[in-house]
Design a protein around this motif. Structure first.
Motif, PDB file in Angstrom:
ATOM      1  N   LEU A 192      24.759 -36.800 -16.495  1.00 42.42           N
ATOM      2  CA  LEU A 192      24.473 -36.582 -15.074  1.00 42.42           C
ATOM      3  C   LEU A 192      23.607 -35.340 -14.890  1.00 42.42           C
ATOM      4  O   LEU A 192      22.655 -35.351 -14.099  1.00 42.42           O
ATOM      5  CB  LEU A 192      25.784 -36.443 -14.284  1.00 42.42           C
ATOM      6  N   ARG A 193      23.909 -34.295 -15.612  1.00 52.47           N
ATOM      7  CA  ARG A 193      23.142 -33.050 -15.494  1.00 52.47           C
ATOM      8  C   ARG A 193      21.672 -33.255 -15.855  1.00 52.47           C
ATOM      9  O   ARG A 193      20.784 -32.776 -15.148  1.00 52.47           O
ATOM     10  CB  ARG A 193      23.753 -31.962 -16.382  1.00 52.47           C
ATOM     11  N   VAL A 226      19.977 -35.467 -13.081  1.00 52.76           N
ATOM     12  CA  VAL A 226      19.694 -34.708 -11.852  1.00 52.76           C
ATOM     13  C   VAL A 226      18.514 -33.765 -12.087  1.00 52.76           C
ATOM     14  O   VAL A 226      17.614 -33.665 -11.249  1.00 52.76           O
ATOM     15  CB  VAL A 226      20.947 -33.940 -11.366  1.00 52.76           C
ATOM     16  N   TRP A 258      29.570 -37.861 -20.031  1.00 53.94           N
ATOM     17  CA  TRP A 258      28.986 -38.407 -18.807  1.00 53.94           C
ATOM     18  C   TRP A 258      28.524 -37.296 -17.877  1.00 53.94           C
ATOM     19  O   TRP A 258      27.507 -37.431 -17.189  1.00 53.94           O
ATOM     20  CB  TRP A 258      29.980 -39.336 -18.112  1.00 53.94           C
ATOM     21  N   GLU A 259      29.259 -36.196 -17.843  1.00 54.32           N
ATOM     22  CA  GLU A 259      28.840 -35.039 -17.035  1.00 54.32           C
ATOM     23  C   GLU A 259      27.509 -34.485 -17.545  1.00 54.32           C
ATOM     24  O   GLU A 259      26.629 -34.147 -16.761  1.00 54.32           O
ATOM     25  CB  GLU A 259      29.918 -33.953 -17.059  1.00 54.32           C
ATOM     26  N   TYR A 290      24.491 -27.977  -9.264  1.00 55.45           N
ATOM     27  CA  TYR A 290      23.720 -29.022  -8.590  1.00 55.45           C
ATOM     28  C   TYR A 290      23.211 -28.609  -7.209  1.00 55.45           C
ATOM     29  O   TYR A 290      22.055 -28.857  -6.873  1.00 55.45           O
ATOM     30  CB  TYR A 290      24.548 -30.303  -8.451  1.00 55.45           C
TER      31      TYR A 290
END
Length: 151
Positions: A10-11, A14, A6-7, A121
């Motif tokens: 997300l990366r 983004v 999931w990380e 981020y």
């Protein structure tokens, strides 16, 4: 899916959003590379960074063989030069070069994607804001000079 997956998702999300934001500005200005190109460059760069850093974890490292995660990132930088070069056009009749800003935008979008892929981020968001500010400020200044020249 595990938490790390999931990380990674997300990366890349983004990265795609930040690259897309730059691409929207370029699209609005009707430049050579717009939303889709910047979106894909940022997303692809983030994915390359993730694969480079985490895709070879199961591979055994020895004294003679060591995996260097920065090598893939370096190749992204080299590869983006080919895409950027495609946006640069020399107009012989005008004796002018066009597309350098778009090529530079693609280059920095790749860097933003790599930073997102590395999980940076805040740095990625700050760079995106600076890119958009630079593009808009430059456009504002050019319009001011054009008004003075026409007057």
């Amino acid at each position: 899916m595990d938490e790390m997956t999931w990380e990674f998702v997300l990366r890349i999300f983004v990265a795609a959003l930040l690259g897309g934001a730059i691409g929207l500005e370029r699209e609005y200005r009707a430049k050579e590379a717009g939303f889709r190109t910047h979106f894909l460059v940022a997303l692809g760069s983030a994915l390359f960074m993730i694969v480079s850093a985490y895709g070879f974890e199961g591979v055994m490292t020895t004294a003679e063989h060591r995996w260097d995660v920065s090598r893939v990132a370096a190749q992204v930088v080299s590869g983006i030069g080919f895409i950027g070069a495609g946006t640069i056009i020399f107009h012989k009749s005008e004796n002018a070069v066009r597309g350098l800003t778009t090529a530079a935008g693609l280059w920095v979008t790749a860097a933003i994607g790599l930073a997102c892929g590395g999980g940076l981020y805040v740095l990625s968001a700050a760079a995106t804001v600076l890119v958009l500010f630079g593009l808009e400020a430059f456009n504002f200044i050019l319009h001011k000079f054009d008004k003075h020249r026409q007057a």
